[in-house]
Design an enzyme around this catalytic site. Structure first.
Site, PDB file in Angstrom:
ATOM      1  N   GLU A   1      -0.115  -3.418 -11.468  1.00 51.81           N
ATOM      2  CA  GLU A   1      -1.193  -2.503 -11.847  1.00 51.81           C
ATOM      3  C   GLU A   1      -0.954  -1.869 -13.202  1.00 51.81           C
ATOM      4  O   GLU A   1      -1.857  -1.761 -14.032  1.00 51.81           O
ATOM      5  CB  GLU A   1      -1.379  -1.409 -10.793  1.00 51.81           C
ATOM      6  CG  GLU A   1      -2.062  -1.860  -9.506  1.00 51.81           C
ATOM      7  CD  GLU A   1      -1.118  -2.526  -8.521  1.00 51.81           C
ATOM      8  OE1 GLU A   1       0.077  -2.665  -8.834  1.00 51.81           O
ATOM      9  OE2 GLU A   1      -1.579  -2.904  -7.428  1.00 51.81           O
TER      10      GLU A   1
ATOM     11  N   HIS B   1      -1.753   4.752   1.647  1.00 48.96           N
ATOM     12  CA  HIS B   1      -2.927   3.940   1.330  1.00 48.96           C
ATOM     13  C   HIS B   1      -4.246   4.690   1.502  1.00 48.96           C
ATOM     14  O   HIS B   1      -5.301   4.064   1.548  1.00 48.96           O
ATOM     15  CB  HIS B   1      -2.981   2.710   2.245  1.00 48.96           C
ATOM     16  CG  HIS B   1      -2.056   1.599   1.856  1.00 48.96           C
ATOM     17  ND1 HIS B   1      -0.732   1.798   1.582  1.00 48.96           N
ATOM     18  CD2 HIS B   1      -2.271   0.272   1.706  1.00 48.96           C
ATOM     19  CE1 HIS B   1      -0.173   0.632   1.293  1.00 48.96           C
ATOM     20  NE2 HIS B   1      -1.086  -0.309   1.359  1.00 48.96           N
TER      21      HIS B   1
HETATM   22  C1  LIG Z   1       1.062  -1.345  -5.763  1.00 48.43           C
HETATM   23  C2  LIG Z   1       0.328  -2.125  -4.735  1.00 48.43           C
HETATM   24  N1  LIG Z   1      -0.610  -3.012  -5.127  1.00 48.43           N
HETATM   25  C3  LIG Z   1      -1.276  -3.749  -4.220  1.00 48.43           C
HETATM   26  C4  LIG Z   1      -1.009  -3.605  -2.888  1.00 48.43           C
HETATM   27  C5  LIG Z   1      -1.790  -4.433  -1.862  1.00 48.43           C
HETATM   28  N2  LIG Z   1      -0.925  -5.458  -1.295  1.00 48.43           N
HETATM   29  C6  LIG Z   1      -0.279  -5.223  -0.141  1.00 48.43           C
HETATM   30  S1  LIG Z   1       0.722  -6.447   0.256  1.00 48.43           S
HETATM   31  C7  LIG Z   1       0.305  -7.353  -1.073  1.00 48.43           C
HETATM   32  C8  LIG Z   1       0.936  -8.691  -1.266  1.00 48.43           C
HETATM   33  C9  LIG Z   1       2.418  -8.597  -1.396  1.00 48.43           C
HETATM   34  O1  LIG Z   1       3.016  -9.837  -1.293  1.00 48.43           O
HETATM   35  P1  LIG Z   1       4.581 -10.022  -1.220  1.00 48.43           P
HETATM   36  O2  LIG Z   1       5.255  -8.995  -2.061  1.00 48.43           O
HETATM   37  O3  LIG Z   1       4.872 -11.426  -1.551  1.00 48.43           O
HETATM   38  O4  LIG Z   1       4.979  -9.710   0.289  1.00 48.43           O
HETATM   39  P2  LIG Z   1       4.544 -10.491   1.607  1.00 48.43           P
HETATM   40  O5  LIG Z   1       3.220  -9.965   2.016  1.00 48.43           O
HETATM   41  O6  LIG Z   1       4.528 -11.938   1.301  1.00 48.43           O
HETATM   42  O7  LIG Z   1       5.584 -10.123   2.623  1.00 48.43           O
HETATM   43  C10 LIG Z   1      -0.634  -6.676  -1.835  1.00 48.43           C
HETATM   44  C11 LIG Z   1      -1.248  -7.186  -3.066  1.00 48.43           C
HETATM   45  C12 LIG Z   1      -0.049  -2.641  -2.509  1.00 48.43           C
HETATM   46  N3  LIG Z   1       0.238  -2.402  -1.219  1.00 48.43           N
HETATM   47  N4  LIG Z   1       0.613  -1.936  -3.444  1.00 48.43           N
END
Ligand SMILES: Cc1ncc(C[n+]2csc(CCOP(=O)(O)OP(=O)(O)O)c2C)c(N)n1
Ligand SMILES: [Mg+2]
Lengths: 330, 388
Positions: A63, A132
């Site tokens: 972000e 959130h």
């Molecule tokens: C700063 C922020 N941006 C966006 C999100 C929304 N979001 C939650 S999980 C996620 C994907 C994360 O993927 P990863 O780090 O690979 O973990 P996984 O879900 O594969 O365990 C996103 C974009 C968030 N929680 N925090």
């Protein structure tokens, strides 16, 4: 009256962005999952297909990086629309969006503007817990140089988004995920815009003004209906934008009703609600029958448990109580 | 059908990464009892998540719910390589870590249900599991948020050991993150600090190939060789097969022991795969069912089960009994959660501040201290109080 079509809130926003992108090549959309996934909340559905990956751009979960990048692009003259999957995640981009975007014009003595729109889901209500569930308007409305739009209907969302994109200043556009599936009649046509800073009377009344914006407007309408049964006539005002703030509309309504209840889903301390209250106390000191009442989210972090979250949020019950108290019907 | 692979040789290789060194073959196999424990641990995680998905459909669980199915070997093997006093912090896909750390299925499920008997009294929810007793410093909902915290936990253990107790740094912190979190600024700042200050923290990337619908190569540069991320900060790294429990255990044991010995940070590219969608509402259009099927062939539980059977460490009867046992434990947890009361509304005002003077009343007036004119004297903290 021009023709209308029924649209979901999310599609109204999408149509606004798409129409503006057709009209102006400088406009582009950037954010997490906006392209191939069609948006985490499906707001940008179909936009990649129409505009291609050069104008509808997926980013990593960065972000701070992509918000800052878009601000740089806006300084040079592009008109980016930046989606935050949730405004809660904009906090990791606090420096670019609060320290760069709203100050660029001022710091450069008018040389560099920042025509950019940041948009995304804002507010609690989905049991997402403390991290959130931000209502960032409580924080961000404190910052001069930003315009803040919080629509409550699909028609407003579309018209205000178009205005936001054509606006030359940074606009923070806040959508409630809880409203995205709501349907409403939306005027058809490329050039239906709404000026910022124009409140609208959602329901006329004579005994008490209820002023709100965004999702809680719907709770206010329910409360007004409830209170009508008790013989209390409420005028519901939807402010639509927080900055600029249509304080004149509230003032006019309060001169008529002599009572004001503000419903604001951010925390009470130093909030848009407290600002409205302060201004109305000054402007309508002699018109008020009671002090201004305020309904806010409880002054605690957002809880996860369903029952706690319901209690935490402004709701119809709390609004009714506030109106009864304000009108000496408690 | 192709065989599953995590080392870049298959069309269904989602990581596109460099080959993974194999370590377990040359190592002594742990005792049968330990192997059975680990097996049970993974079964428990799997069953727990299956029941969570059902409970979510039944609207018993709200909000976002990210299940750990497919990644069980990672939390199990990593925690096995730790000591109980080593802090652990992770992201929002945290139920597996909580269970591995020793949280009861009851406390975890009750939290999912938003009930008073949850690990955080129903206030945190699925993404925010905390367990002080078991040194679990949270699931964290904001991507990357836990990475500087991990550095800070390591800073504190080292500080306590070296500065307060005049001894030698003795604990390591395990900080889990998803591959998507590699792209947060906080992660890079945390790595730089950890490298700079010689912090005993291990950043374990649970590289399941996707962050929501974004496959790793679409979101991250140098995704074939994530060690490049650590290299720039002077931090050593390892690649480990996260689908294979023994590989996880032996690989992590090396990393943990070295980190403890040298008090230096480390970075691990843990290759794995999540079998289900990102959360409950993900239609998984960004990958093929074929790809999922191939990865399911390499199921970490199945692989390990076969291994321990081949080793003669477990009988078919014991397998049946453990499966039954785990089902019973989770059924009990669901029942427990269902019968646990919802939190009283007054709970909203507790835990906002520490309450030496009484409960917070939801205003910022001095009456938040229960109206006491003279606050009771309370002891100032001082040296010798200990950290936690
Ligand atoms: C700063 C922020 N941006 C966006 C999100 C929304 N979001 C939650 S999980 C996620 C994907 C994360 O993927 P990863 O780090 O690979 O973990 P996984 O879900 O594969 O365990 C996103 C974009 C968030 N929680 N925090
Ligand atoms: Mg991932």
């Amino acid at each position: 009256m021009s023709a209308t079509q029924e649209l979901e809130f999310r599609d109204a926003i999408r149509d606004a962005m798409s129409e503006e992108m057709r009209r102006d090549k400088r406009v582009m959309l950037i954010g997490e999952e906006v392209a191939e996934y069609n948006g985490a909340y499906k707001v940008s559905r179909g936009m990649l297909d129409e505009f291609g990956p050069k104008r509808v751009i997926d980013t990593p979960i960065s972000e701070s990086g992509f918000a800052g990048m878009a601000i740089g692009a806006a300084m040079l003259g592009l008109r980016p629309v930046v989606e935050f999957m949730s405004w809660s995640f904009s906090l990791v981009a606090a420096d670019p969006i609060l320290n760069n975007a709203p100050k660029m014009l001022f710091m450069s003595g008018g040389q560099f503007g920042c025509p950019i729109v940041f948009r995304g889901n804002d507010g609690a209500g989905g049991q997402l817990g403390s991290t959130h569930s931000w209502c960032v308007e409580g924080l961000f409305s404190n910052v001069p140089g930003i315009k803040i739009v919080i629509p409550s209907t699909p028609a407003d969302a579309k018209a205000l988004m178009k205005t936001a994109i054509r606006d030359d200043d940074p606009v923070f556009f806040m959508e409630s995920e809880r409203l995205l599936g709501m349907k409403g009649e939306v005027p058809v046509g490329d050039d239906v815009l709404l000026k910022f800073g124009q409140a609208c009377v959602r329901r006329p009344g004579t005994d008490c003004t209820i002023a709100s914006w965004g999702r809680p407007v719907h709770f206010c309408m329910e409360a007004a209906q409830e209170l009508a049964k008790e013989g209390i006539s409420c005028e519901v005002l939807d402010l639509r934008t927080i900055r600029p703030l249509d304080i004149g509309a509230i003032e006019r309504s309060v001169r008529k009703t002599s009572n004001l209840v503000i419903v604001d889903q951010s925390w009470s301390f130093g909030s848009p609600g407290s600002e409205v209250a302060a201004q109305i106390h000054r402007r309508c000191f002699d018109d008020l029958d009671n002090h201004v009442h305020r309904v806010h989210t409880e002054d605690v972090p957002a809880p996860y448990a369903f029952n706690l979250e319901q209690e935490y949020l402004p709701n119809t019950r709390k609004i009714c109580e506030a109106v009864r108290s304000a009108t000496y019907n408690a | 059908m192709e065989t599953p692979t995590t080392d870049g040789k298959s069309a269904h290789d989602v990581h596109g990464g460099l080959p993974i060194p194999r370590r377990a073959a040359n190592r002594a196999v742990p005792r049968a009892e330990i192997l059975r424990d680990w097996y049970r641990q993974m079964l428990l995680m799997r069953e727990f998540e299956i029941r969570c998905m059902q409970a979510y459909q039944d609207k018993k669980i709200g909000g976002f719910c990210h299940v750990y199915i497919g990644q069980e070997a990672v939390a199990t093997g990593c925690v096995a390589a730790l000591k109980p006093q080593d802090p652990l912090v992770t992201a929002y896909r945290d139920h597996g870590h909580a269970l591995a750390r020793g949280m009861t299925a009851r406390a975890c499920m009750a939290e999912m249900f938003g009930r008073v008997d949850g690990c955080a009294k129903g206030k945190g929810g699925s993404m925010h599991m905390f367990d002080r007793k078991n040194n679990l410093f949270g699931g964290h909902g904001i991507v990357g948020a836990q990475t500087p915290l991990g550095a800070g936990l390591a800073f504190a253990t080292k500080y306590e050991d070296e500065v307060i107790n005049n001894g030698k740094s003795s604990r390591v912190t395990l900080c889990f993150l998803g591959d998507g979190a590699l792209n947060q600024g906080a992660f890079h700042e945390a790595l730089n600090l950890a490298g700079l200050m010689n912090l005993p923290v291990i950043f374990v990337v649970e590289n399941n190939g996707y962050s929501m619908g974004t496959s790793i190569h679409r979101g991250t540069t140098q995704s074939h060789d994530l060690s490049s991320k650590a290299l720039g900060y002077g931090i050593d790294s390892a690649v480990i097969d996260g689908m294979n429990l023994l590989e996880v255990y032996h690989g992590m044991k090396d990393v943990v022991d070295k980190c403890r010995r040298e008090s230096r940070p480390a970075f691990v590219d843990m290759r794995c795969y999540r079998y289900k969608g990102h959360s409950m509402s993900d239609p998984r259009k960004y990958r093929t069912r074929d790809e999922e099927a191939i990865w399911e062939q390499g199921d970490p539980i199945g692989t390990f089960e076969k291994f321990i059977v081949d080793q003669g460490a477990i009988t078919q009867d014991q397998i049946k009994a453990l499966n039954k046992d785990v089902k019973q434990e989770v059924r009990d947890a669901v029942e427990f959660a269902d019968n646990s009361p919802v939190p009283p509304l007054s709970d909203l005002y507790h835990d906002v501040y520490r309450e030496p003077w009484g409960p917070y009343t939801g205003t910022s007036e001095p009456r938040m201290y229960g109206g006491a004119l003279n606050p009771p004297t309370f002891r100032a903290t001082r040296e010798g109080d200990g950290l936690i």
